[in-house]
Design a protein around this motif. Structure first.
Motif, PDB file in Angstrom:
ATOM      1  N   VAL A 228      61.461  21.753  67.242  1.00  0.00           N
ATOM      2  CA  VAL A 228      61.174  21.255  66.112  1.00  0.00           C
ATOM      3  C   VAL A 228      62.326  21.452  64.867  1.00  0.00           C
ATOM      4  O   VAL A 228      62.923  22.364  64.770  1.00  0.00           O
TER       5      VAL A 228
ATOM      6  N   SER B  90      60.139  33.857  60.771  1.00  0.00           N
ATOM      7  CA  SER B  90      59.104  34.381  61.623  1.00  0.00           C
ATOM      8  C   SER B  90      59.511  34.391  63.080  1.00  0.00           C
ATOM      9  O   SER B  90      60.254  33.444  63.355  1.00  0.00           O
TER      10      SER B  90
ATOM     11  N   PHE C  11      52.818  26.374  67.047  1.00  0.00           N
ATOM     12  CA  PHE C  11      53.936  26.039  65.949  1.00  0.00           C
ATOM     13  C   PHE C  11      53.685  24.336  65.935  1.00  0.00           C
ATOM     14  O   PHE C  11      53.229  23.767  66.779  1.00  0.00           O
ATOM     15  N   GLY C  12      54.259  24.002  64.963  1.00  0.00           N
ATOM     16  CA  GLY C  12      54.291  22.495  64.363  1.00  0.00           C
ATOM     17  C   GLY C  12      52.990  21.838  63.881  1.00  0.00           C
ATOM     18  O   GLY C  12      52.869  20.899  63.566  1.00  0.00           O
ATOM     19  N   GLU C  13      51.921  22.866  63.559  1.00  0.00           N
ATOM     20  CA  GLU C  13      50.707  22.298  62.957  1.00  0.00           C
ATOM     21  C   GLU C  13      50.990  21.976  61.628  1.00  0.00           C
ATOM     22  O   GLU C  13      50.073  21.322  61.004  1.00  0.00           O
ATOM     23  N   MET C  14      52.035  22.679  60.725  1.00  0.00           N
ATOM     24  CA  MET C  14      51.829  22.414  59.331  1.00  0.00           C
ATOM     25  C   MET C  14      52.058  20.899  59.297  1.00  0.00           C
ATOM     26  O   MET C  14      51.337  20.064  58.507  1.00  0.00           O
ATOM     27  N   ALA C  15      53.210  20.251  59.691  1.00  0.00           N
ATOM     28  CA  ALA C  15      53.564  18.932  59.606  1.00  0.00           C
ATOM     29  C   ALA C  15      52.460  18.008  60.236  1.00  0.00           C
ATOM     30  O   ALA C  15      52.056  16.904  59.618  1.00  0.00           O
TER      31      ALA C  15
ATOM     32  N   ARG D 174      58.845  18.455  58.884  1.00  0.00           N
ATOM     33  CA  ARG D 174      58.562  19.991  59.380  1.00  0.00           C
ATOM     34  C   ARG D 174      59.211  20.885  58.240  1.00  0.00           C
ATOM     35  O   ARG D 174      60.162  20.589  57.704  1.00  0.00           O
ATOM     36  N   SER D 175      58.497  22.022  58.069  1.00  0.00           N
ATOM     37  CA  SER D 175      59.069  22.999  57.189  1.00  0.00           C
ATOM     38  C   SER D 175      60.200  23.895  57.610  1.00  0.00           C
ATOM     39  O   SER D 175      60.767  24.397  56.907  1.00  0.00           O
TER      40      SER D 175
ATOM     41  N   ARG E 156      50.003  35.386  59.277  1.00  0.00           N
ATOM     42  CA  ARG E 156      51.289  34.854  59.087  1.00  0.00           C
ATOM     43  C   ARG E 156      51.645  35.391  57.738  1.00  0.00           C
ATOM     44  O   ARG E 156      52.732  35.754  57.256  1.00  0.00           O
TER      45      ARG E 156
ATOM     46  N   LEU F 295      54.564  37.897  56.213  1.00  0.00           N
ATOM     47  CA  LEU F 295      55.364  37.541  55.229  1.00  0.00           C
ATOM     48  C   LEU F 295      55.277  38.342  54.132  1.00  0.00           C
ATOM     49  O   LEU F 295      56.342  38.845  53.427  1.00  0.00           O
TER      50      LEU F 295
HETATM   51  P1  CMP Z   1      55.887  22.386  60.970  1.00  0.00           P
HETATM   52  O1  CMP Z   1      56.133  22.914  59.595  1.00  0.00           O
HETATM   53  O2  CMP Z   1      55.429  21.409  61.575  1.00  0.00           O
HETATM   54  O3  CMP Z   1      57.316  22.702  61.863  1.00  0.00           O
HETATM   55  C1  CMP Z   1      57.886  24.311  61.648  1.00  0.00           C
HETATM   56  C2  CMP Z   1      56.971  25.025  62.032  1.00  0.00           C
HETATM   57  O4  CMP Z   1      57.235  26.445  61.929  1.00  0.00           O
HETATM   58  C3  CMP Z   1      55.638  24.849  61.198  1.00  0.00           C
HETATM   59  O5  CMP Z   1      54.998  23.797  61.312  1.00  0.00           O
HETATM   60  C4  CMP Z   1      54.935  26.345  61.806  1.00  0.00           C
HETATM   61  O6  CMP Z   1      54.115  26.115  63.009  1.00  0.00           O
HETATM   62  C5  CMP Z   1      55.927  27.293  61.930  1.00  0.00           C
HETATM   63  N1  CMP Z   1      56.128  28.104  60.582  1.00  0.00           N
HETATM   64  C6  CMP Z   1      56.564  27.943  59.488  1.00  0.00           C
HETATM   65  N2  CMP Z   1      56.659  29.049  58.542  1.00  0.00           N
HETATM   66  C7  CMP Z   1      56.060  29.877  59.435  1.00  0.00           C
HETATM   67  C8  CMP Z   1      55.683  31.246  58.968  1.00  0.00           C
HETATM   68  N3  CMP Z   1      56.102  31.845  57.869  1.00  0.00           N
HETATM   69  N4  CMP Z   1      55.233  31.894  60.238  1.00  0.00           N
HETATM   70  C9  CMP Z   1      54.855  31.411  61.051  1.00  0.00           C
HETATM   71  N5  CMP Z   1      55.325  30.258  61.423  1.00  0.00           N
HETATM   72  C10 CMP Z   1      55.887  29.334  60.614  1.00  0.00           C
END
Ligand code: CMP
Length: 235
Positions: A45, A77, A85-89, A96-97, A137, A141
């Motif tokens: 990603v 992390s 992972f990748g669930e945020m976007a 993607r973050s 998570r 952090l």
């Molecule tokens: P996404 O933003 O789609 O792509 C990058 C991914 O990294 C994000 O989704 C999360 O799945 C993972 N991610 C981002 N920040 C953190 C964190 N602080 N801890 C764990 N996973 C993270």
């Protein structure tokens, strides 16, 4: 490269996040999934990319990283077996973050976002499991943020404990930690390679950690407890 045994609805169901779903719901999540095996240092990603899928890490470890404007790498992390992972976007319908990059050989499964999102909306128990994962998570952090001005030993021990918990499915602080390059360990702890190397040698000479079969093991949990990195109940 063979991607290993296929992820079945039953094995997806064994992952804590998906454990409240029925086999039929797991089957829907796995429709048109893609399973693949990768060597270390593979980027799955890429920060700023548009993302419509999410991933399950079936085995191995990966880091979540970004770069400062000066080009310094920051590891936010580390993910281990059973992590998503990748669930945020995928959920936000945005970019993607961060980058997600393999640290060891890994097997990943790519899932479509739509069925995942539909289940989050429809199944309160699944939404609750997901909220708990996000809370964990944030808690991780927060702890790293709180100790960022602590001494090198505290920061390195915290990173080792964090890696131990993430490196196997049983999530134990006493689990074997794969021998990652000292650079990776330093990035996670926010320490230079030299300080990481010096602090690791000190912890080994005190017997707090030992190196065994290409892994590191935390042997002295009191060292974590007295620094507030582990509750007293582990004594
Ligand atoms: P996404 O933003 O789609 O792509 C990058 C991914 O990294 C994000 O989704 C999360 O799945 C993972 N991610 C981002 N920040 C953190 C964190 N602080 N801890 C764990 N996973 C993270």
């Amino acid at each position: 490269m063979s991607a290993g045994p296929a992820l079945t609805p039953e094995s997806l169901n064994e992952i804590p996040l998906f454990s409240t779903l029925s086999p039929a719901q797991c089957e829907v999540l796995l429709e048109r999934h893609l399973q693949s095996k990768h060597a270390p240092d593979q980027t799955f990603v890429l920060e700023q990319d548009w993302g419509e899928s999410l991933f399950v890490l079936c085995s191995g470890m990966a880091k979540v990283r970004t770069y400062t404007s000066d080009g310094d790498e920051i590891v936010m992390s580390v993910l281990g077996p059973g992590d998503v992972f990748g669930e945020m976007a995928a959920l936000e319908g945005g970019h993607r973050s961060a980058d997600v990059v393999s640290l060891t050989p890994v097997v990943v499964v790519k899932l479509r976002a739509n069925p995942f999102e539909a289940l989050i909306s429809k199944e309160p128990s699944f939404a609750m499991s997901f909220a708990k994962l996000m809370a964990q998570r944030l808690r991780d952090l927060n702890l790293r943020f709180a100790i960022q001005s602590s001494d090198a030993t505290t920061r390195l021990l915290n990173s080792l404990a964090y890696l131990a918990v993430r490196s196997t499915k049983d999530k134990q602080v006493t689990s074997a930690i794969p021998l990652l390059a000292q650079r990776e360990l330093g990035l996670l702890a926010g320490l230079s390679r030299e300080t990481t190397s010096r602090t690791l040698s000190k912890l080994k000479s005190k017997g707090t950690i030992v190196e065994e079969n290409d892994s590191l093991l935390i042997k002295d949990l009191n060292a974590l407890i007295k620094r507030g990195l582990l509750p007293n109940s582990h004594r």
